[in-house]
Design a protein around this motif. Structure first.
Motif, PDB file in Angstrom:
ATOM      1  N   ALA A 139       4.174  -3.564 -50.594  1.00 44.27           N
ATOM      2  CA  ALA A 139       3.321  -2.910 -49.753  1.00 44.27           C
ATOM      3  C   ALA A 139       3.714  -1.144 -48.880  1.00 44.27           C
ATOM      4  CB  ALA A 139       5.033  -2.622 -48.287  1.00 44.27           C
ATOM      5  N   GLU A 140       2.245  -0.508 -48.575  1.00 50.10           N
ATOM      6  CA  GLU A 140       2.176   1.035 -49.247  1.00 50.10           C
ATOM      7  C   GLU A 140       3.107   1.922 -48.202  1.00 50.10           C
ATOM      8  OE1 GLU A 140      -1.564   2.855 -47.250  1.00 50.10           O
ATOM      9  OE2 GLU A 140      -1.594   2.247 -49.531  1.00 50.10           O
ATOM     10  N   TRP A 141       4.016   3.153 -49.293  1.00 48.87           N
ATOM     11  CA  TRP A 141       4.691   3.649 -49.158  1.00 48.87           C
ATOM     12  C   TRP A 141       4.155   5.889 -48.792  1.00 48.87           C
ATOM     13  CZ3 TRP A 141       8.845   1.246 -46.953  1.00 48.87           C
ATOM     14  CH2 TRP A 141       9.125  -0.111 -47.847  1.00 48.87           C
ATOM     15  N   SER A 142       4.255   5.894 -47.940  1.00 51.17           N
ATOM     16  CA  SER A 142       3.662   7.044 -47.832  1.00 51.17           C
ATOM     17  C   SER A 142       4.663   8.809 -48.736  1.00 51.17           C
ATOM     18  CB  SER A 142       3.604   7.673 -46.680  1.00 51.17           C
ATOM     19  OG  SER A 142       5.024   7.960 -45.772  1.00 51.17           O
ATOM     20  N   TYR A 143       4.408   9.697 -48.990  1.00 53.16           N
ATOM     21  CA  TYR A 143       5.159  10.567 -49.722  1.00 53.16           C
ATOM     22  C   TYR A 143       6.248  10.420 -48.701  1.00 53.16           C
ATOM     23  CZ  TYR A 143       1.808  11.188 -52.754  1.00 53.16           C
ATOM     24  OH  TYR A 143       0.890  11.418 -55.036  1.00 53.16           O
ATOM     25  N   TRP A 144       6.357  10.221 -46.923  1.00 55.63           N
ATOM     26  CA  TRP A 144       7.061  11.155 -46.420  1.00 55.63           C
ATOM     27  C   TRP A 144       8.384   9.651 -46.696  1.00 55.63           C
ATOM     28  CZ3 TRP A 144       8.873  15.109 -44.231  1.00 55.63           C
ATOM     29  CH2 TRP A 144       8.202  15.890 -43.806  1.00 55.63           C
ATOM     30  N   ASP A 145       7.962   8.487 -46.642  1.00 58.59           N
ATOM     31  CA  ASP A 145       9.224   7.588 -46.913  1.00 58.59           C
ATOM     32  C   ASP A 145       9.695   7.913 -48.593  1.00 58.59           C
ATOM     33  OD1 ASP A 145       8.084   6.200 -45.205  1.00 58.59           O
ATOM     34  OD2 ASP A 145       6.124   5.248 -46.667  1.00 58.59           O
ATOM     35  N   LEU A 146       8.555   8.738 -49.566  1.00 59.95           N
ATOM     36  CA  LEU A 146       9.466   8.900 -50.795  1.00 59.95           C
ATOM     37  C   LEU A 146      10.348  10.035 -50.508  1.00 59.95           C
ATOM     38  CD1 LEU A 146       9.899   9.686 -53.987  1.00 59.95           C
ATOM     39  CD2 LEU A 146       8.037  10.792 -53.875  1.00 59.95           C
ATOM     40  N   TRP A 147       9.934  10.943 -49.753  1.00 60.86           N
ATOM     41  CA  TRP A 147      11.031  11.975 -49.151  1.00 60.86           C
ATOM     42  C   TRP A 147      12.237  11.899 -48.549  1.00 60.86           C
ATOM     43  CZ3 TRP A 147       6.253  15.185 -47.369  1.00 60.86           C
ATOM     44  CH2 TRP A 147       5.440  15.790 -48.620  1.00 60.86           C
ATOM     45  N   PHE A 148      11.577  11.436 -47.687  1.00 60.75           N
ATOM     46  CA  PHE A 148      13.468  10.994 -46.698  1.00 60.75           C
ATOM     47  C   PHE A 148      14.589  10.258 -48.261  1.00 60.75           C
ATOM     48  CE2 PHE A 148      11.027  11.863 -42.944  1.00 60.75           C
ATOM     49  CZ  PHE A 148      12.184  12.211 -42.042  1.00 60.75           C
ATOM     50  N   CYS A 149      13.736   8.969 -48.274  1.00 57.96           N
ATOM     51  CA  CYS A 149      14.225   7.792 -49.374  1.00 57.96           C
ATOM     52  C   CYS A 149      15.083   9.321 -50.326  1.00 57.96           C
ATOM     53  CB  CYS A 149      13.822   7.558 -50.226  1.00 57.96           C
ATOM     54  SG  CYS A 149      12.838   5.850 -48.811  1.00 57.96           S
ATOM     55  N   THR A 150      14.044   9.992 -51.114  1.00 61.64           N
ATOM     56  CA  THR A 150      15.048  10.919 -51.471  1.00 61.64           C
ATOM     57  C   THR A 150      16.335  11.786 -50.761  1.00 61.64           C
ATOM     58  OG1 THR A 150      12.928  10.774 -52.995  1.00 61.64           O
ATOM     59  CG2 THR A 150      14.592  12.599 -53.967  1.00 61.64           C
ATOM     60  N   VAL A 151      15.673  12.306 -50.245  1.00 62.06           N
ATOM     61  CA  VAL A 151      17.151  13.541 -49.726  1.00 62.06           C
ATOM     62  C   VAL A 151      18.160  12.263 -49.604  1.00 62.06           C
ATOM     63  CG1 VAL A 151      17.443  14.284 -47.701  1.00 62.06           C
ATOM     64  CG2 VAL A 151      15.323  14.784 -49.035  1.00 62.06           C
ATOM     65  N   CYS A 152      17.805  10.824 -49.015  1.00 58.17           N
ATOM     66  CA  CYS A 152      19.158   9.754 -48.167  1.00 58.17           C
ATOM     67  C   CYS A 152      19.890   9.927 -49.901  1.00 58.17           C
ATOM     68  CB  CYS A 152      18.993   9.150 -47.670  1.00 58.17           C
ATOM     69  SG  CYS A 152      19.547   7.642 -47.260  1.00 58.17           S
TER      70      CYS A 152
ATOM     71  N   LEU B 110      10.640   3.958 -41.268  1.00 59.30           N
ATOM     72  CA  LEU B 110      10.872   3.816 -42.237  1.00 59.30           C
ATOM     73  C   LEU B 110      11.909   2.858 -42.383  1.00 59.30           C
ATOM     74  CD1 LEU B 110      10.525   4.357 -46.485  1.00 59.30           C
ATOM     75  CD2 LEU B 110      12.202   6.481 -45.443  1.00 59.30           C
ATOM     76  N   THR B 111      13.635   2.531 -42.399  1.00 55.64           N
ATOM     77  CA  THR B 111      14.984   1.876 -42.407  1.00 55.64           C
ATOM     78  C   THR B 111      14.327   0.911 -41.723  1.00 55.64           C
ATOM     79  OG1 THR B 111      15.718   2.799 -40.146  1.00 55.64           O
ATOM     80  CG2 THR B 111      16.349   3.596 -42.192  1.00 55.64           C
ATOM     81  N   GLU B 112      13.221   0.821 -40.800  1.00 56.94           N
ATOM     82  CA  GLU B 112      13.168  -0.575 -40.442  1.00 56.94           C
ATOM     83  C   GLU B 112      12.283  -1.393 -41.766  1.00 56.94           C
ATOM     84  OE1 GLU B 112      12.538  -4.703 -38.529  1.00 56.94           O
ATOM     85  OE2 GLU B 112      13.953  -2.542 -38.334  1.00 56.94           O
ATOM     86  N   ARG B 113      10.936  -0.607 -41.888  1.00 55.27           N
ATOM     87  CA  ARG B 113       9.830  -1.348 -42.774  1.00 55.27           C
ATOM     88  C   ARG B 113      10.595  -1.696 -44.546  1.00 55.27           C
ATOM     89  NH1 ARG B 113       6.347   2.969 -44.530  1.00 55.27           N
ATOM     90  NH2 ARG B 113       7.702   4.146 -43.211  1.00 55.27           N
ATOM     91  N   LEU B 114      11.761  -0.764 -44.153  1.00 55.60           N
ATOM     92  CA  LEU B 114      12.764  -1.208 -45.860  1.00 55.60           C
ATOM     93  C   LEU B 114      13.015  -2.681 -46.036  1.00 55.60           C
ATOM     94  CD1 LEU B 114      13.920   2.219 -46.942  1.00 55.60           C
ATOM     95  CD2 LEU B 114      12.471   1.226 -48.369  1.00 55.60           C
ATOM     96  N   ARG B 115      13.692  -2.545 -44.236  1.00 57.76           N
ATOM     97  CA  ARG B 115      14.985  -3.827 -44.400  1.00 57.76           C
ATOM     98  C   ARG B 115      13.541  -5.256 -44.505  1.00 57.76           C
ATOM     99  NH1 ARG B 115      15.078  -6.782 -40.962  1.00 57.76           N
ATOM    100  NH2 ARG B 115      14.054  -6.316 -39.683  1.00 57.76           N
ATOM    101  N   HIS B 116      12.265  -4.785 -43.758  1.00 57.49           N
ATOM    102  CA  HIS B 116      11.767  -6.148 -43.810  1.00 57.49           C
ATOM    103  C   HIS B 116      11.354  -5.508 -45.189  1.00 57.49           C
ATOM    104  CE1 HIS B 116       8.596  -8.299 -42.347  1.00 57.49           C
ATOM    105  NE2 HIS B 116       7.611  -7.983 -42.900  1.00 57.49           N
TER     106      HIS B 116
END
Length: 392
Positions: free
Chosen positions: A35-48, A81-87
């Motif tokens: 799956a393709e992930w955006s920079y926002w996905d990276l930033w959200f996961c990093t902060v989390c 993001l959380t839904e795509r991670l779960r999937h």
């Protein structure tokens, strides 16, 4: 179709791989687990991971606590993001672990917690948050289920009265336009003749146009509100059985529109009248069930004003149906968080000289909530007055 929503399309042209090119967030960052992930996905996961021990709820609370105008947009991306991670069967750490250096963490925190979102920064989820989806559903969502689609008459009136081109900032111009639109609606209804399904579609199309006009027009002289109020009453009074629309579709569609119409006072004090014109007494169980469901949907979408408006409409439906015996159980279910709903029921009971029912409503709602003390004060007033006024 006007939706009031800006849709964002991100095109990856390789610029994000150029170290000198600015990165705004929606650009593709990396492909992980197919799956393709955006920079926002990276930033959200990093902060989390770095600041909230992988707890998405804690990150969500921190974003909302930052009290910026972009809270809902960022929450919408978090949901996506959380839904795509779960999937994909991934966790926040699976993305954040690939970029754990201090500079990435600092940038991620600044972006997620402090940045203001411009159009260029937004992901599709940020562009289409839950409130926008529910607005769209209220204005257009039920149309495929109508016996005649309101889409053609809506397209016609929208082309003739293009709100992007008209002087919406001028109050007098708004009033003149509202009465001209009303004239056009009447002409279209007359042309439909005895075709009840077409008349229903026309009236429903104009309700959406009136709402969209209220969003952008200066209605300081009240012309638009007056015309819209007459239009929704006429729509509610349409012979829907002759039109062939089912009760579930009719009520869910109308009640969603009514909830959003409260944003601009399009119903003013006519909610009970509109519901009575629609014959809610025959479908009270259905209408109540729909409004309870809508209140939950709006609360889950963090649209608390709309959730409370749905509860207020529930009270209005019972008043319109003349079912005072339903007031107390409804108040027990609603509690003290919706003063509007309690006031509607209490005032209706007092008008019917049933102060005992009004007091019972306030007693049933005497639970922790925003308006508990206000409800108690009103109960004390009624109890004092009832000592001197005999009950019917």
């Amino acid at each position: 179709m006007r939706t009031g929503i800006i849709y964002c399309v991100t095109v990856h042209d390789g610029a994000a791989e150029d170290k000198s090119a600015p990165v705004y967030g929606p650009e593709p960052w990396r492909t992980v687990a197919g799956a393709e992930w955006s920079y926002w996905d990276l930033w959200f996961c990093t902060v989390c991971i770095a600041y909230h021990d992988g707890d998405w709820d804690a990150l969500d609370a921190a974003i909302q606590g930052a009290d910026t105008s972009d809270g809902e947009a960022k929450w919408s991306h978090l949901l996506s993001l959380t839904e795509r991670l779960r999937h994909a069967g991934l966790s926040a750490g699976d993305l954040a672990a690939t970029a754990g250096d201090r500079k990435v963490r600092a940038k991620a925190r600044a972006k997620v917690m402090k940045s203001t979102l411009y159009e260029r920064d937004r992901t599709p989820a940020m562009c289409d948050p839950p409130s926008a989806q529910l607005r769209r559903r209220a204005l257009f969502g039920s149309w495929p289920e109508f016996p005649r689609s309101p889409q053609p008459p809506y397209d016609s009136v929208s082309a003739r009265f293009d709100l992007d081109r008209l002087p919406t900032w001028d109050g007098w111009a708004t009033t003149d336009m509202a009465y001209e639109v009303d004239r056009v609606e009447r002409e279209m209804i007359a042309h439909a003749g005895d075709d009840a399904a077409t008349s229903l579609a026309i009236r429903r199309a104009f309700l959406t146009w009136y709402y969209e006009a209220a969003e952008v027009c200066d209605d300081s002289y009240g012309g638009l509100g007056a015309v819209a109020g007459e239009a929704v009453a006429a729509y509610a009074g349409t012979d829907r059985r002759a039109a062939g629309i089912g009760a579930e579709v009719f009520w869910r569609d109308l009640l969603q529109w009514c909830v959003f119409a409260a944003n601009y006072g399009l119903l003013h004090a006519t909610k009970v009248t509109v519901l009575r014109r629609g014959g809610v007494g025959r479908d009270l169980d259905l209408a109540e069930a729909i409004l309870v469901d809508l209140a939950e949907v709006y609360a889950n979408a963090r649209m608390l004003y709309h959730a409370e408006e749905a509860l207020c409409l529930r009270a209005c439906a019972m008043v319109a149906a003349g079912k005072l015996t339903r007031f107390e159980p409804a108040a027990a279910a609603i509690g003290s968080d919706s003063w509007g709903a309690l006031q509607v029921m209490v005032d209706a009971a007092v008008r019917r000289r049933r102060t005992d029912i009004a007091i019972a409503v306030l007693d049933a709602a005497d639970v922790p909530g925003r308006h508990r003390e206000r409800a108690r004060a009103r109960r004390a007033e009624l109890a004092a007055s009832s000592r001197d006024v005999p009950q019917a």
